[in-house]
Design a protein around this motif. Sequence first.
Motif, mmCIF file in Angstrom:
data_model
loop_
_atom_site.group_PDB
_atom_site.id
_atom_site.type_symbol
_atom_site.label_atom_id
_atom_site.label_comp_id
_atom_site.label_asym_id
_atom_site.label_seq_id
_atom_site.Cartn_x
_atom_site.Cartn_y
_atom_site.Cartn_z
ATOM 1 N N LYS A 158 0.844 -1.210 0.000
ATOM 2 C CA LYS A 158 0.000 0.000 0.000
ATOM 3 C C LYS A 158 0.874 1.253 0.000
ATOM 4 N N ILE A 159 1.954 1.214 0.753
ATOM 5 C CA ILE A 159 2.860 2.367 0.774
ATOM 6 C C ILE A 159 3.516 2.539 -0.590
ATOM 7 N N ILE A 199 10.996 2.211 5.308
ATOM 8 C CA ILE A 199 10.129 3.315 4.933
ATOM 9 C C ILE A 199 10.628 4.586 5.605
ATOM 10 N N LEU A 200 10.157 5.705 5.088
ATOM 11 C CA LEU A 200 10.539 7.013 5.601
ATOM 12 C C LEU A 200 9.287 7.810 5.928
ATOM 13 N N MET A 212 3.244 11.395 6.821
ATOM 14 C CA MET A 212 3.022 10.524 5.666
ATOM 15 C C MET A 212 4.181 9.530 5.554
ATOM 16 N N LEU A 213 3.894 8.394 4.984
ATOM 17 C CA LEU A 213 4.885 7.323 4.872
ATOM 18 C C LEU A 213 5.165 7.016 3.412
ATOM 19 N N GLU A 214 6.428 6.734 3.105
ATOM 20 C CA GLU A 214 6.821 6.347 1.755
ATOM 21 C C GLU A 214 7.986 5.368 1.841
ATOM 22 N N PRO A 225 3.308 9.045 -0.963
ATOM 23 C CA PRO A 225 3.210 9.137 0.494
ATOM 24 C C PRO A 225 1.763 8.947 0.951
ATOM 25 N N ILE A 226 1.601 8.194 2.041
ATOM 26 C CA ILE A 226 0.280 7.835 2.522
ATOM 27 C C ILE A 226 0.302 7.813 4.046
ATOM 28 N N SER A 227 -0.808 8.199 4.665
ATOM 29 C CA SER A 227 -0.878 8.229 6.124
ATOM 30 C C SER A 227 -1.258 6.851 6.665
ATOM 31 N N ARG A 228 -1.040 6.670 7.950
ATOM 32 C CA ARG A 228 -1.406 5.408 8.589
ATOM 33 C C ARG A 228 -2.911 5.180 8.522
ATOM 34 N N VAL A 229 -3.675 6.253 8.667
ATOM 35 C CA VAL A 229 -5.140 6.128 8.615
ATOM 36 C C VAL A 229 -5.576 5.648 7.232
ATOM 37 N N GLU A 230 -4.967 6.207 6.194
ATOM 38 C CA GLU A 230 -5.319 5.793 4.826
ATOM 39 C C GLU A 230 -4.917 4.344 4.563
#
Length: 401
Positions: A20-21, A56-57, A76-78, A26-31
Amino acid sequence: MKTADPELMRAINRFTVLDKIRRRGPISRVEISERSQLSTTTVSAITASLLDDGLILTRHEGDIRNTAARGRPRVMLELNPDAARVVGAKIANNRLVFALTNFCGEVLSQLTIPVGVDRLPIGVISDLVEDGVRRCIVDAGLSLSDIDTVCLGLPGVVEHRTGKVRSSPIFRETDINFAEEMTSRLGLPTIVESDAHAIALSHHWFGQARDLDDFVIVSLEQTLGLALLHNGQVFRGAGGLSHNLGDLVLGATSEETLRLSAVAGETAIFGEQQLVGHFAEAVRLGRGMAHAQALIASENNPLSGAAIRAGEAVGLAIANIVTLFGPPRVIIVGSTLGLGAVFTDSLQQSYSRAIPSSISEVAELVFDQSTDEAWAQGAAVVALRELYESPWGTTGPASSL
């Protein structure tokens, strides 16, 4: 078995979060939680582990709920592109193509070596593959110690799990444990995979199937390959066996079995013309399809009839595949597409006649003349997915071999 189930679920959930990441970052934990249907607690635990391992960063973005006011920035995570580097290769009958990628699958260096692979003994082929991998690494300004995994994609019947090549048109020998040989030479975990599976994953990450988790690839080259993805996973047979579409039976009598390769394989299409003169030299140099297309453009050339018959046979085979699996998209790739409209029109017409009316609108047929580099990048994706699925610990990825 029950004691292993929690670990299996953790591995599946970890892969899901990483994927998903990769696809949405970049995507949030909630998303991630919303898209994966995992609890926020589970997502938080997995992403914390992935951050600890450097896979991840984080990226901080301003409060997008109210652009006019200051707010707490969203985390956000990527993917961390430097988390791993892999080399993928496409081994064909007349060339070797290599691609070195980072953890995101982005190509850092690539190399093509034109050589008649199918005319060489296995020892020489191994030498060339080793040299190609090393050269590709040096071209990226790296060393072998910087590489996590190598994946070699080639045509034929391959056991992914063992690395054994049961048969391939580029090898004189059968039942070769090519993964073991190249792992020993390179000192790196080496995966051997069907080239059809490699190009399928290339399309899933970067090409015509980025929006799908279920689709079929039909590869038409010197051999005819098949790849099926379901829920984002490659479907393999026993022992991770690949599928050789060319072995599909079109008809049989007490005296003879007619297989798809006998009608639609490149050798069958070229026929006796490939044995003499300019055509023979073009085939030897890997330019047979380009020469065939020029001949087809001329009137009354027997290649036109051969291309039409091949298209009809492949269209029938694809109709059977769609009838069995009902994929939303069938992506047709490979050098045989170089025959042009006389082949693709015949294929589409045959498919339309053969597909049952009840499912005639289910599958979309897509023709894609994927580059050699895309096939090599796909092999790199195979290696990356192996890393995604490996048991990651606090000290980083564990070797799968």
